[in-house]
Design a protein around this motif. Structure first.
Motif, mmCIF file in Angstrom:
data_model
loop_
_atom_site.group_PDB
_atom_site.id
_atom_site.type_symbol
_atom_site.label_atom_id
_atom_site.label_comp_id
_atom_site.label_asym_id
_atom_site.label_seq_id
_atom_site.Cartn_x
_atom_site.Cartn_y
_atom_site.Cartn_z
ATOM 1 N N GLN A 70 4.168 10.662 -5.903
ATOM 2 C CA GLN A 70 4.964 10.720 -7.135
ATOM 3 C C GLN A 70 6.374 11.245 -6.876
ATOM 4 O O GLN A 70 6.907 12.033 -7.645
ATOM 5 N N ASN A 71 6.942 10.782 -5.781
ATOM 6 C CA ASN A 71 8.320 11.097 -5.444
ATOM 7 C C ASN A 71 9.162 9.869 -5.750
ATOM 8 O O ASN A 71 8.916 8.787 -5.216
ATOM 9 N N LYS A 72 10.155 10.021 -6.603
ATOM 10 C CA LYS A 72 10.940 8.872 -7.054
ATOM 11 C C LYS A 72 11.716 8.232 -5.922
ATOM 12 O O LYS A 72 11.782 7.009 -5.819
ATOM 13 N N LEU A 73 12.309 9.034 -5.039
ATOM 14 C CA LEU A 73 13.107 8.490 -3.940
ATOM 15 C C LEU A 73 12.228 7.727 -2.950
ATOM 16 O O LEU A 73 12.575 6.614 -2.534
ATOM 17 N N LEU A 74 11.083 8.302 -2.590
ATOM 18 C CA LEU A 74 10.171 7.609 -1.673
ATOM 19 C C LEU A 74 9.626 6.325 -2.286
ATOM 20 O O LEU A 74 9.482 5.312 -1.598
ATOM 21 N N THR A 75 9.330 6.359 -3.564
ATOM 22 C CA THR A 75 8.828 5.163 -4.247
ATOM 23 C C THR A 75 9.888 4.071 -4.240
ATOM 24 O O THR A 75 9.584 2.908 -3.970
ATOM 25 N N LEU A 76 11.124 4.443 -4.512
ATOM 26 C CA LEU A 76 12.214 3.462 -4.502
ATOM 27 C C LEU A 76 12.430 2.881 -3.111
ATOM 28 O O LEU A 76 12.620 1.662 -2.959
ATOM 29 N N LEU A 77 12.370 3.714 -2.085
ATOM 30 C CA LEU A 77 12.495 3.226 -0.709
ATOM 31 C C LEU A 77 11.327 2.306 -0.340
ATOM 32 O O LEU A 77 11.516 1.288 0.333
ATOM 33 N N ALA A 78 10.143 2.652 -0.796
ATOM 34 C CA ALA A 78 8.975 1.809 -0.525
ATOM 35 C C ALA A 78 9.094 0.460 -1.229
ATOM 36 O O ALA A 78 8.691 -0.576 -0.681
ATOM 37 N N ILE A 95 0.829 -1.202 0.000
ATOM 38 C CA ILE A 95 0.000 0.000 0.000
ATOM 39 C C ILE A 95 0.869 1.259 0.000
ATOM 40 O O ILE A 95 0.602 2.214 -0.733
ATOM 41 N N ILE A 96 1.935 1.251 0.802
ATOM 42 C CA ILE A 96 2.840 2.403 0.852
ATOM 43 C C ILE A 96 3.513 2.617 -0.495
ATOM 44 O O ILE A 96 3.622 3.756 -0.980
ATOM 45 N N ALA A 97 3.959 1.540 -1.131
ATOM 46 C CA ALA A 97 4.618 1.663 -2.437
ATOM 47 C C ALA A 97 3.654 2.216 -3.483
ATOM 48 O O ALA A 97 4.019 3.097 -4.269
ATOM 49 N N LEU A 98 2.440 1.712 -3.491
ATOM 50 C CA LEU A 98 1.448 2.224 -4.453
ATOM 51 C C LEU A 98 1.082 3.670 -4.158
ATOM 52 O O LEU A 98 0.911 4.476 -5.069
ATOM 53 N N PHE A 99 0.972 4.008 -2.878
ATOM 54 C CA PHE A 99 0.652 5.380 -2.494
ATOM 55 C C PHE A 99 1.770 6.338 -2.917
ATOM 56 O O PHE A 99 1.504 7.406 -3.476
ATOM 57 N N CYS A 100 3.019 5.951 -2.646
ATOM 58 C CA CYS A 100 4.158 6.798 -3.031
ATOM 59 C C CYS A 100 4.260 6.939 -4.546
ATOM 60 O O CYS A 100 4.605 8.007 -5.051
#
Length: 171
Positions: free
Chosen positions: A128-136, A118-123
Motif C-alpha cells: 500500500q505504498n503509492k510510489l511503489l504501486t505507480l512504479l509497478a 503480480i508485483i503491481a497487485l502486491f504493491c
C-alpha cells in the motif's frame, strides 16, 4: 477436395479446435480434458471474447478515474489487463494460449508481464505504498507493450532500434 480439407483444418486451428487424428495422442493431459469438455461454438467463442475484452478495456479505462489513488488504480488496471489477456483464450482455447505464451520467442516477455502484474497487485494490496504501486504500474504497462509486440513479426527489433537511435549521442 484435399485443398478444402486443408482449409478446414486451418480454420479449426484458428478457433482452437483439435486438428489431426485423435488416436495418435497417447494420454490426454489435464488441459486436453479441459479443452475437450469445454467446447464452445464459434458464436459462443466470439461472444466470450467480446465480453471479456470489453470488461478488460472498461476496467483499464475506469482505472484512469482513480489515477490519483494509486492503490485503486493498480488493482483496476491490473485486473483489466488480466481480463483482456484472458479474452484471447476464448478465441484460440486455453491450451493453445498457454502454448503460445510459453513459446521460446516470447517466454521472457510473458514471464516479465506476469511478474509485473503480480508485483503491481502486491504493491497495491499489501505494501500500500503509492510510489511503489505507480512504479509497478509503469513496469506493467511497459511489459504489456513488449509482450504485445512479441506477436508482431520483427516489431520488437524495430522498436529496439528506434529506442537505441533516439538515445544515441554520437552525431
Amino acid at each position: 477436395m484435399d485443398r478444402m480439407n486443408q482449409a478446414f483444418e486451418k480454420m479449426k486451428m484458428l478457433v482452437g479446435m483439435e486438428v489431426g487424428d485423435e488416436e495418435e495422442q497417447p494420454e490426454p493431459s489435464f488441459l486436453d480434458d479441459f479443452n475437450r469438455n469445454c467446447t464452445l461454438s464459434t458464436k459462443q467463442r466470439l461472444y466470450g471474447f467480446a465480453i471479456c475484452l470489453a470488461a478488460g478495456i472498461t476496467c483499464t479505462l475506469m482505472s484512469m478515474l482513480v489515477f490519483f489513488h494509486p492503490i485503486k488504480f493498480g488493482i483496476t488496471f491490473s485486473f483489466g489487463n488480466v481480463l483482456a489477456l484472458g479474452s484471447t483464450a476464448f478465441l484460440i482455447g486455453p491450451k493453445r494460449q498457454l502454448t503460445m505464451m510459453l513459446d521460446p520467442v516470447r517466454i521472457y516477455a510473458t514471464a516479465i508481464y506476469m511478474a509485473s502484474i503480480i508485483i503491481a497487485l502486491f504493491c497495491a494490496e499489501y505494501v500500500q505504498n503509492k510510489l511503489l504501486t505507480l512504479l509497478a504500474i509503469v513496469l506493467e504497462f511497459g511489459a504489456l507493450v513488449w509482450y504485445s509486440l512479441s506477436y508482431i513479426p520483427f516489431a520488437r527489433s524495430m522498436v529496439s532500434k528506434i529506442v537505441a537511435g533516439c538515445f544515441d549521442t554520437e552525431f
